[in-house]
Design a protein around this motif. Structure first.
Motif, PDB file in Angstrom:
ATOM      1  N   GLN A  95      -6.485  -2.195  -5.809  1.00  0.00           N
ATOM      2  CA  GLN A  95      -7.610  -1.523  -5.165  1.00  0.00           C
ATOM      3  C   GLN A  95      -7.222  -0.085  -4.843  1.00  0.00           C
ATOM      4  OE1 GLN A  95      -8.345  -4.633  -1.968  1.00  0.00           O
ATOM      5  NE2 GLN A  95     -10.465  -3.944  -2.320  1.00  0.00           N
ATOM      6  N   LYS A  96      -8.190   0.814  -4.944  1.00  0.00           N
ATOM      7  CA  LYS A  96      -7.907   2.213  -4.575  1.00  0.00           C
ATOM      8  C   LYS A  96      -7.745   2.359  -3.068  1.00  0.00           C
ATOM      9  CE  LYS A  96      -9.988   4.669  -8.457  1.00  0.00           C
ATOM     10  NZ  LYS A  96     -11.000   5.671  -8.870  1.00  0.00           N
ATOM     11  N   GLN A  97      -8.646   1.731  -2.323  1.00  0.00           N
ATOM     12  CA  GLN A  97      -8.557   1.797  -0.867  1.00  0.00           C
ATOM     13  C   GLN A  97      -9.385   0.692  -0.227  1.00  0.00           C
ATOM     14  OE1 GLN A  97     -10.174   5.803  -0.230  1.00  0.00           O
ATOM     15  NE2 GLN A  97     -12.042   4.891   0.550  1.00  0.00           N
ATOM     16  N   ARG A  98      -9.075   0.386   1.042  1.00  0.00           N
ATOM     17  CA  ARG A  98      -9.860  -0.564   1.821  1.00  0.00           C
ATOM     18  C   ARG A  98      -9.489  -0.431   3.286  1.00  0.00           C
ATOM     19  NH1 ARG A  98      -7.259  -6.403   0.258  1.00  0.00           N
ATOM     20  NH2 ARG A  98      -5.740  -6.539   1.945  1.00  0.00           N
ATOM     21  N   ILE A  99     -10.309  -1.000   4.145  1.00  0.00           N
ATOM     22  CA  ILE A  99     -10.081  -0.947   5.590  1.00  0.00           C
ATOM     23  C   ILE A  99      -9.234  -2.147   6.008  1.00  0.00           C
ATOM     24  CG2 ILE A  99     -11.163  -0.942   7.872  1.00  0.00           C
ATOM     25  CD1 ILE A  99     -11.619   1.612   6.240  1.00  0.00           C
ATOM     26  N   LEU A 107      -6.165   1.781   4.054  1.00  0.00           N
ATOM     27  CA  LEU A 107      -5.070   1.600   3.107  1.00  0.00           C
ATOM     28  C   LEU A 107      -5.447   2.232   1.778  1.00  0.00           C
ATOM     29  CD1 LEU A 107      -4.099  -2.138   3.783  1.00  0.00           C
ATOM     30  CD2 LEU A 107      -3.085  -0.084   4.791  1.00  0.00           C
ATOM     31  N   GLU A 108      -4.488   2.881   1.133  1.00  0.00           N
ATOM     32  CA  GLU A 108      -4.712   3.507  -0.172  1.00  0.00           C
ATOM     33  C   GLU A 108      -3.621   3.082  -1.143  1.00  0.00           C
ATOM     34  OE1 GLU A 108      -6.024   7.764   0.082  1.00  0.00           O
ATOM     35  OE2 GLU A 108      -5.404   7.499   2.185  1.00  0.00           O
ATOM     36  N   GLY A 109      -4.004   2.968  -2.427  1.00  0.00           N
ATOM     37  CA  GLY A 109      -3.045   2.559  -3.458  1.00  0.00           C
ATOM     38  C   GLY A 109      -2.545   1.142  -3.233  1.00  0.00           C
ATOM     39  N   ILE A 110      -3.484   0.180  -3.236  1.00  0.00           N
ATOM     40  CA  ILE A 110      -3.173  -1.194  -2.819  1.00  0.00           C
ATOM     41  C   ILE A 110      -2.887  -2.092  -4.019  1.00  0.00           C
ATOM     42  CG2 ILE A 110      -4.064  -3.204  -1.565  1.00  0.00           C
ATOM     43  CD1 ILE A 110      -6.102  -1.058  -0.311  1.00  0.00           C
ATOM     44  N   ALA A 137       0.850  -1.200   0.000  1.00  0.00           N
ATOM     45  CA  ALA A 137       0.000   0.000   0.000  1.00  0.00           C
ATOM     46  C   ALA A 137       0.878   1.239   0.000  1.00  0.00           C
ATOM     47  CB  ALA A 137      -0.937   0.002   1.205  1.00  0.00           C
ATOM     48  N   LYS A 138       0.420   2.262  -0.715  1.00  0.00           N
ATOM     49  CA  LYS A 138       1.192   3.507  -0.774  1.00  0.00           C
ATOM     50  C   LYS A 138       1.060   4.308   0.519  1.00  0.00           C
ATOM     51  CE  LYS A 138       0.965   4.061  -5.794  1.00  0.00           C
ATOM     52  NZ  LYS A 138       0.476   4.917  -6.907  1.00  0.00           N
ATOM     53  N   GLN A 139      -0.098   4.201   1.170  1.00  0.00           N
ATOM     54  CA  GLN A 139      -0.346   5.028   2.357  1.00  0.00           C
ATOM     55  C   GLN A 139      -1.352   4.354   3.278  1.00  0.00           C
ATOM     56  OE1 GLN A 139      -0.461   9.523   2.112  1.00  0.00           O
ATOM     57  NE2 GLN A 139      -2.607   9.147   2.522  1.00  0.00           N
ATOM     58  N   ALA A 140      -1.212   4.607   4.587  1.00  0.00           N
ATOM     59  CA  ALA A 140      -2.162   4.090   5.577  1.00  0.00           C
ATOM     60  C   ALA A 140      -2.479   5.195   6.575  1.00  0.00           C
ATOM     61  CB  ALA A 140      -1.593   2.878   6.289  1.00  0.00           C
ATOM     62  N   THR A 141      -3.781   5.343   6.874  1.00  0.00           N
ATOM     63  CA  THR A 141      -4.242   6.368   7.821  1.00  0.00           C
ATOM     64  C   THR A 141      -5.017   5.691   8.937  1.00  0.00           C
ATOM     65  OG1 THR A 141      -4.484   7.914   5.972  1.00  0.00           O
ATOM     66  CG2 THR A 141      -5.516   8.523   8.071  1.00  0.00           C
ATOM     67  N   PHE A 142      -4.681   6.021  10.184  1.00  0.00           N
ATOM     68  CA  PHE A 142      -5.359   5.417  11.336  1.00  0.00           C
ATOM     69  C   PHE A 142      -6.727   6.059  11.525  1.00  0.00           C
ATOM     70  CE2 PHE A 142      -5.998   4.904  16.015  1.00  0.00           C
ATOM     71  CZ  PHE A 142      -6.083   3.510  16.013  1.00  0.00           C
ATOM     72  N   LEU A 143      -7.784   5.232  11.593  1.00  0.00           N
ATOM     73  CA  LEU A 143      -9.150   5.719  11.744  1.00  0.00           C
ATOM     74  C   LEU A 143      -9.674   5.590  13.168  1.00  0.00           C
ATOM     75  CD1 LEU A 143     -10.698   4.137   8.502  1.00  0.00           C
ATOM     76  CD2 LEU A 143      -9.756   6.436   8.781  1.00  0.00           C
ATOM     77  N   GLY A 144      -8.949   4.847  14.014  1.00  0.00           N
ATOM     78  CA  GLY A 144      -9.429   4.576  15.363  1.00  0.00           C
ATOM     79  C   GLY A 144     -10.078   3.210  15.444  1.00  0.00           C
ATOM     80  N   LYS A 145     -10.237   2.699  16.667  1.00  0.00           N
ATOM     81  CA  LYS A 145     -10.865   1.394  16.912  1.00  0.00           C
ATOM     82  C   LYS A 145     -10.195   0.279  16.105  1.00  0.00           C
ATOM     83  CE  LYS A 145     -15.369   3.385  18.075  1.00  0.00           C
ATOM     84  NZ  LYS A 145     -16.816   3.411  17.771  1.00  0.00           N
ATOM     85  N   HIS A 146      -8.840   0.288  16.111  1.00  0.00           N
ATOM     86  CA  HIS A 146      -8.043  -0.755  15.457  1.00  0.00           C
ATOM     87  C   HIS A 146      -8.286  -0.832  13.950  1.00  0.00           C
ATOM     88  CE1 HIS A 146      -6.888  -2.062  19.407  1.00  0.00           C
ATOM     89  NE2 HIS A 146      -8.142  -2.298  19.739  1.00  0.00           N
TER      90      HIS A 146
END
Length: 355
Positions: free
Chosen positions: A220-224, A202-205, A189-198
């Motif tokens: 994939q463009k993004q996923r949890i 993921l972006e650019g997968i 993945a190119k980037q990961a952002t923390f959303l909370g609650k574990h």
């Protein structure tokens, strides 16, 4: 005169170190109390808390030297004034300038000690303390190498190459193995952002599934991504100004500028370190007009209160200036030196009136 100068320097140093010891003990007790809230988190026990507080103490020691110099000099010179020692010294030929010079000599000793602690002991202790805390609280296999941070979570090996300033992760590779320790899946993945609650976004997968017969890939463009990895864990590889010496800060600022990245935070930290000796000298000078200009008989408690008010006031002004500097991207050297310069001008004016 040399005997009187030596006597004042020795007494100010003694008073400053007593104040430093008291403040350091107080701050460490507060830190210890705060850390007890995390007791039992992972393997973070009482022993690890003691290690953490001990290893981060040099950083606190370094930061408390200006305030300790102010309190120590106010207490010592105040007692000398109450006991009429300063009057006797002035009768013997020691001028107000001589008292100021003695205070500055004591400050020079404190500055040398602060430099040695701040450059060679505090950064190393801070790094080790943070590492003990983070690795103890996160029960995962962790390794930090030139290729980034490696973490094991179950049957996954996760590699994070870069941690950005906003806390996002960049260039993440996850290797999943089966029971025979064969590679089963690779997720990049190119980037990961923390959303909370574990949960992480993921972006650019690019996901690849590996088997004996074939290898299948999909994008994939993004996923949890659900993971128990705490984002605090990545502080271990995030560059922190407290973990760097003056030389390392200068090198890192140059690196950021060469790569066209924001360097304001680290520039302010660098110039704050450069200005720190001036802050210590200013705090010592501040005590002189308060001792000479205030009538004798002022209690120890009153002098300590004066010192606390001045110290807190300076700290608030310094923090406000730093925040304004970051928000409006002002000139870092001026932002760092301006609070000390203003107080120095006021102090010199007060000393001139007392003289």
């Amino acid at each position: 005169m040399k005997v009187l100068t030596y006597y004042i320097v020795k007494e100010i140093l003694k008073g400053s170190f007593v104040a430093l010891l008291c403040l350091l003990t107080l701050f460490n007790l507060f830190t210890f109390s705060d850390e007890l809230g995390d007791l039992g988190k992972g393997q973070y026990g009482l022993k690890e808390i003691v290690y953490y507080v001990s290893l981060t103490s040099p950083t606190v020691f370094y930061e408390l030297i200006p305030a300790s110099a102010l309190l120590g000099s106010l207490f010592i010179l105040g007692n000398m004034a109450n006991n009429r020692e300063l009057i006797a010294m002035q009768s013997a030929g020691l001028s107000v300038f001589g008292i100021v010079k003695s205070a500055l000599l004591a400050g020079a000793v404190l500055v040398v000690i602060a430099f040695l602690v701040g450059e060679f002991i505090a950064p190393l202790g801070e790094r080790m303390g943070q590492k003990i805390k983070l690795t103890s609280q996160n029960q995962k296999s962790i390794m930090h190498s030139r290729y980034g941070l490696w973490i094991r979570e179950g049957n996954q090996f996760i590699n994070v190459r870069r941690i950005q300033e906003d806390g996002k992760l960049a260039v993440i590779n996850m290797y999943e193995i089966d029971e025979q320790r064969h590679l089963r899946r690779l997720v990049s993945a190119k980037q990961a952002t923390f959303l909370g609650k574990h949960q992480w976004k993921l972006e650019g997968i690019l996901e690849s599934e590996v088997s004996i017969q074939q290898m299948h890939s999909r994008k994939q463009k993004q996923r949890i991504w659900k993971s128990s990895i705490d984002p605090q864990l990545f502080k271990m590889v995030t560059v922190n100004p407290n973990n760097l010496s003056l030389y390392d800060l200068a090198m890192y600022v140059d690196f950021l500028k060469e790569n066209h990245q924001k360097s304001q935070t680290f520039e302010l930290a660098f110039w704050g370190r450069v200005v720190n000796p001036l802050v210590t000298f200013v705090m010592l000078l501040v005590s002189v007009p308060f001792v000479i200009g205030i009538k004798r008989g002022v209690s120890v408690g009153s002098r300590i209160l004066i010192g606390v008010v001045i110290g807190m006031g300076f700290n608030i002004i310094d923090k406000i200036a730093s925040h304004y500097g970051l928000i409006y991207e002002l000139n870092a050297p001026w932002v760092a030196i301006l609070p000390s310069l203003l107080i120095l001008i006021v102090t010199l004016f007060a000393i001139r009136k007392a003289y």
